[in-house]
Motif scaffolding. Sequence first.
Motif, PDB file in Angstrom:
ATOM      1  N   GLU A 146       0.824  -1.199   0.000  1.00  0.00           N
ATOM      2  CA  GLU A 146       0.000   0.000   0.000  1.00  0.00           C
ATOM      3  C   GLU A 146       0.863   1.256   0.000  1.00  0.00           C
ATOM      4  O   GLU A 146       2.015   1.242   0.422  1.00  0.00           O
ATOM      5  CB  GLU A 146      -0.904   0.020   1.238  1.00  0.00           C
ATOM      6  N   TYR A 198      10.141   0.568   6.773  1.00  0.00           N
ATOM      7  CA  TYR A 198       9.153   0.844   7.827  1.00  0.00           C
ATOM      8  C   TYR A 198       9.782   0.731   9.205  1.00  0.00           C
ATOM      9  O   TYR A 198      10.862   0.205   9.352  1.00  0.00           O
ATOM     10  CB  TYR A 198       7.979  -0.131   7.706  1.00  0.00           C
ATOM     11  N   THR A 249       1.291   4.329   1.915  1.00  0.00           N
ATOM     12  CA  THR A 249       0.924   4.899   3.206  1.00  0.00           C
ATOM     13  C   THR A 249       1.552   6.267   3.430  1.00  0.00           C
ATOM     14  O   THR A 249       1.015   7.081   4.175  1.00  0.00           O
ATOM     15  CB  THR A 249       1.349   3.983   4.360  1.00  0.00           C
ATOM     16  N   ASP A 303       5.347   2.799  -1.455  1.00  0.00           N
ATOM     17  CA  ASP A 303       5.988   3.789  -0.587  1.00  0.00           C
ATOM     18  C   ASP A 303       7.423   4.084  -1.025  1.00  0.00           C
ATOM     19  O   ASP A 303       7.935   5.186  -0.795  1.00  0.00           O
ATOM     20  CB  ASP A 303       5.943   3.336   0.875  1.00  0.00           C
ATOM     21  N   GLN A 338       4.046   6.675   5.135  1.00  0.00           N
ATOM     22  CA  GLN A 338       4.637   6.589   6.470  1.00  0.00           C
ATOM     23  C   GLN A 338       5.803   5.609   6.438  1.00  0.00           C
ATOM     24  O   GLN A 338       5.598   4.395   6.320  1.00  0.00           O
ATOM     25  CB  GLN A 338       3.595   6.122   7.500  1.00  0.00           C
TER      26      GLN A 338
END
Length: 203
Positions: free
Chosen positions: A154, A203, A156, A180, A158
């Motif tokens: 996905e 991440y 995100t 990402d 972040q």
Amino acid sequence: MKIALIGASGNVGSRIVDEALRRGHNLVAIARDAGKIAQRTGVTVVAADVKDATSLASAIKGADVVVSSGRFTSFGAADLLPAVKAAGVKRLAIVGGAGSLEIAPGKALIDTPEFPEEYKPEAAGGRDFLNVLRGEQALEWTFLSPSALFIAGERTGQFRLGQDQLLVGADGKSWISYEDFAVALLDELEQPKHVRARFTVGY
């Protein structure tokens, strides 16, 4: 911004196309087989081979930046850099690999016993490419390495950024989605913070 993207039809390249279009940039999407790239508004599809410096230089001429998401087993720095210079493009961004990231001072991920044998040729090619770039002064290059696991996921927005060390989360996992990764790359293209440097995202 006009972005010339090599390897636009691949897993990473297609996400870079999506992210660039989302931000309103124009793309020259380059692949050996142009038929693999969908016709979209804002995208000019060009068939060119990285190993043909003349045709590649013609394809990327006029771009603000060249982004390469091709495989390191398909071509090396000696194929790409002369074409970029011949085209008069100053900025170059490379979709790198995780193999050259350090897991300890002076010890790269590729040199660990656990590193999968089938990925070693590509990882070694990425490390060689990075080593050539580190001696390159004419181009404003950037080399972005993903985390160890690089998969579809996905968008995100972040994530964390690092430099030469492999990023590992609190859960012990080292990973980033293609989506990402594309966000991090476009962020760098729009606001350069890692010129003539490698950085990594996870991440």
